[in-house]
Design an enzyme around this catalytic site. Sequence first.
Site, mmCIF file in Angstrom:
data_model
loop_
_atom_site.group_PDB
_atom_site.id
_atom_site.type_symbol
_atom_site.label_atom_id
_atom_site.label_comp_id
_atom_site.label_asym_id
_atom_site.label_seq_id
_atom_site.Cartn_x
_atom_site.Cartn_y
_atom_site.Cartn_z
ATOM 1 N N HIS A 1 -26.781 40.588 26.267
ATOM 2 C CA HIS A 1 -27.206 41.667 24.989
ATOM 3 C C HIS A 1 -28.374 41.459 24.098
ATOM 4 C CE1 HIS A 1 -27.845 44.721 22.950
ATOM 5 N NE2 HIS A 1 -27.273 45.723 23.504
ATOM 6 N N LEU B 1 -16.036 39.581 18.155
ATOM 7 C CA LEU B 1 -16.695 39.494 16.899
ATOM 8 C C LEU B 1 -17.612 40.302 15.889
ATOM 9 C CD1 LEU B 1 -17.794 36.407 16.168
ATOM 10 C CD2 LEU B 1 -19.731 38.357 15.523
#
Length: 364
Positions: A240, A136
């Site tokens: 992240h 994505l």
Amino acid sequence: MEQGASRSVGHLLVRPARPGDLAAIERLAGGSTPRLTNLPAHRDRLEERIARSTRALSHNVDFPGDELYTFVLEDRDLGEIVGTASIRAQAGAQDAYYTYRQETLIHASQQLNLRHEVQTLSLSHEMSEVSLLCALSLDARYRGTSAATLLRRARLMFIAQYPERFAETLGVAFPGYLDEEGGSPFWDSVGRHFFEQGYHEINLLAGVRSKSFIAEVMPQFPLYLPLLTPQARAAIGREHPAHEQALQEMLAEGFVRSRHVDIFDAGPVVRGERQRLHTLTHCGWHPVRIRPAASLPDAEPAMVANQQLADFRCTVARYALTPTGQLLLSEEQAALLGVEEGRAVLVAPLALPDVEDALDEGEL
């Protein structure tokens, strides 16, 4: 990942990728933060992905195999492709899908009256059977809008309609923590001892080829966490920063953290049984009634998808129903979905319940 200025998300459409979308997908791959292993900015590989997706959508499928479905998010107002996302029907259909599994080993000695529990990581390919939501990437202009939610969860609307094409268990692997210089503390403490390449080089190599070479080079024995650097240990299972909200949304959807982490950066891998995911358990079919846009009542936003395979379409509209259960759409919305009055569409609420951050009970 979702933070940013607000932007109208009208006339946004998720649909299968086409050959003409190649340049846009390549741009999105190059702009992803961080660069994604499963979405390399490599034109030949991306062209192959689109072709695989087109083939998968053109064939009858009775059970999940090596099919790859690639979708794009199109802004019809601008005439631009502004996002992309994929589903791998079976994560390890072609090559085993490797992860590290977090485990606990017990070292004990009755003579010394000692008992120590040691945390370890072991190479595993048990996630190979899951269907993987992956690859994505969203244009930065649309972060902070429902566009990301639509792109992410439209794949679940597709799975809800064609369950035979996917596994009962779905998985999502999130990019792991990187330091201020963009390096991976986990890779520097583990993988760098066995490969000459740095994290970004090996990440691109795995995306262009596959991760199967990992099993050929990485040690087959458990990695003892106390032997890793403190920075590497702290990165295990940590996403992240750009993907924090994406992870929270998937947890709200009903995914749970597994004991598995990525073999390169130790990013978290979540998994969810289809019968426990909010979109799949709260979607329903409604026949369409078309009315002028100005007469449509206000209602909570929802994802609305047509029931076409190769021409699958999903957008956001108001969940406004007639007393007899018909979904009210404007002519423009109906045209966007490619549906006529009376045709049934699949609808699911855009809103999700509060986040339940839990570990998969089946792995305790």
